[in-house]
Design an enzyme around this catalytic site. Structure first.
Site, short mmCIF file in Angstrom:
data_model
loop_
_atom_site.label_atom_id
_atom_site.label_comp_id
_atom_site.label_asym_id
_atom_site.label_seq_id
_atom_site.Cartn_x
_atom_site.Cartn_y
_atom_site.Cartn_z
N SER A 61 0.96 -1.07 -0.08
CA SER A 61 0.03 -0.08 -0.13
C SER A 61 0.98 1.28 -0.17
CB SER A 61 -0.99 -0.02 1.12
OG SER A 61 -0.27 -0.04 2.40
N GLY A 62 0.38 2.44 -0.18
CA GLY A 62 0.97 3.66 0.14
C GLY A 62 2.15 3.93 -0.85
N ILE A 63 3.10 4.72 -0.45
CA ILE A 63 4.37 4.88 -1.03
C ILE A 63 5.02 3.48 -1.75
CG2 ILE A 63 6.53 5.90 -0.67
CD1 ILE A 63 5.45 7.97 0.99
N ASP B 199 7.92 -9.51 8.35
CA ASP B 199 7.76 -8.53 8.87
C ASP B 199 9.47 -7.84 8.81
OD1 ASP B 199 8.07 -6.46 10.85
OD2 ASP B 199 6.73 -7.77 12.33
N VAL B 200 9.54 -6.59 8.40
CA VAL B 200 10.87 -6.16 8.35
C VAL B 200 11.41 -6.07 9.85
CG1 VAL B 200 10.53 -4.87 6.31
CG2 VAL B 200 9.91 -3.73 8.47
N TYR C 207 8.64 8.42 16.19
CA TYR C 207 8.74 8.48 14.53
C TYR C 207 9.82 9.44 14.09
CZ TYR C 207 6.78 8.64 9.92
OH TYR C 207 6.66 8.45 8.40
N LYS D 105 13.25 8.25 12.04
CA LYS D 105 13.50 8.65 10.61
C LYS D 105 14.71 9.34 10.60
CE LYS D 105 9.96 6.94 8.51
NZ LYS D 105 10.06 5.74 7.51
N VAL E 33 1.65 12.92 2.11
CA VAL E 33 1.01 12.45 1.18
C VAL E 33 -0.01 11.43 1.80
CG1 VAL E 33 2.93 12.54 -0.63
CG2 VAL E 33 2.61 10.57 0.80
N THR F 73 -1.49 8.36 2.69
CA THR F 73 -1.45 7.00 2.85
C THR F 73 -2.29 6.54 3.92
OG1 THR F 73 0.31 7.05 4.33
CG2 THR F 73 0.81 7.44 1.82
#
Length: 259
Positions: free
Chosen positions: A16-18, A61-62, A154, A158, A187, A189
């Site tokens: 999904s998403g990006i 799962d990463v 978060y 990042k 964006v 998502t």
């Protein structure tokens, strides 16, 4: 477009998403794309959307290193090479520094930072083993540079991802592996829809963007395609902001969600 004909790409968060938008762009440029994600049903829909002749899915799962290793091995066993990796899997939560739960903090860093490290580690090892070099693109966020109230975990994850990108690029350059990151702004998502659809929060985001609008996943995917292709063959260790100019100004006031 056929500039990626014969190339094999692995996209995490590809359901999904990006991640899905990036997979579409890579497949559209001729690559065979393997999608990794936790939700098998969502991955199956993504493969159908892109087309099974260009896409293939492996659940994992990463945040679990054995899963990452298993998926990378599955991709290289099937396609005999790995040329491109896009690490778009991510998660987050909203809570103040004082109120946040340690388990939520750990989960966010496990997915966004530990998971990225596992991915870069095993993706790069596969690229080195097969001797073709390659390109790795990590999906960061404007939160890697700008503070976001109530989103410290978060932001930290990042920011760490961006430094991991630079360190990996420095080490892997002699193996002809380029490592760059993308820093998207807002964006819509699954993860960010709460911000994009909240009138006050969206207006606050837009007020900090010189271009004055939220982005589209396709605009982010176009930048990923650039960093993954030979069009960026002399670029490594960089973080490209795709954010309508947001990082020229200030972070959003996520606290408006609580009003």
């Amino acid at each position: 477009m056929s500039e990626l004909n014969g190339r094999v790409a692995l996209v995490t968060g590809g359901g999904s998403g990006i991640g899905l938008a990036a997979a579409r762009a890579l497949a559209g440029a001729g690559a065979m794309v393997a999608l990794m994600g936790r939700d098998g049903t969502r991955l199956a829909r993504a493969v159908h959307d892109i087309g099974p002749e260009r896409a293939w899915a492996v659940a994992g799962d990463v945040g679990i290193e054995d899963d990452v290793l298993r998926v990378v091995h599955a991709v290289t066993a099937r396609f005999r090479r790995l040329d491109i990796a896009v690490n778009a899997a991510g998660t987050g939560f909203i809570a103040g520094v004082v109120e946040q739960n340690a388990d939520d903090w750990a989960m966010t860093l496990r997915t966004n930072l530990d998971g990225a490290m596992y991915c870069v580690k095993h993706q790069a090892a596969a690229m080195i083993q097969h001797g073709h070099g390659g390109a790795i693109v990590n999906v960061s966020s404007i939160a890697g540079k700008l503070t976001h109230r109530l989103m410290s975990a978060y932001c930290v994850s990042k920011a760490g991802l961006e430094m991991l990108t630079r360190c990996a690029a420095d080490e892997l350059g002699p193996s002809r592996i380029r490592v760059n990151a993308l820093r998207p702004g807002l964006v819509p998502t699954d993860l960010s829809r709460i911000f994009a659809e909240h009138p006050k929060v969206r207006a606050n985001y837009e007020s900090h963007m010189p271009l004055g609008r939220v982005g589209k996943v396709e605009e982010v995917a176009d930048a990923i395609l650039f960093l993954a292709s030979e069009r960026s063959s002399w670029i490594t260790g960089q973080v490209l902001s795709v954010d309508g100019g947001h990082t020229l100004r200030a972070g959003p006031d996520v606290g408006l969600l609580l009003t």
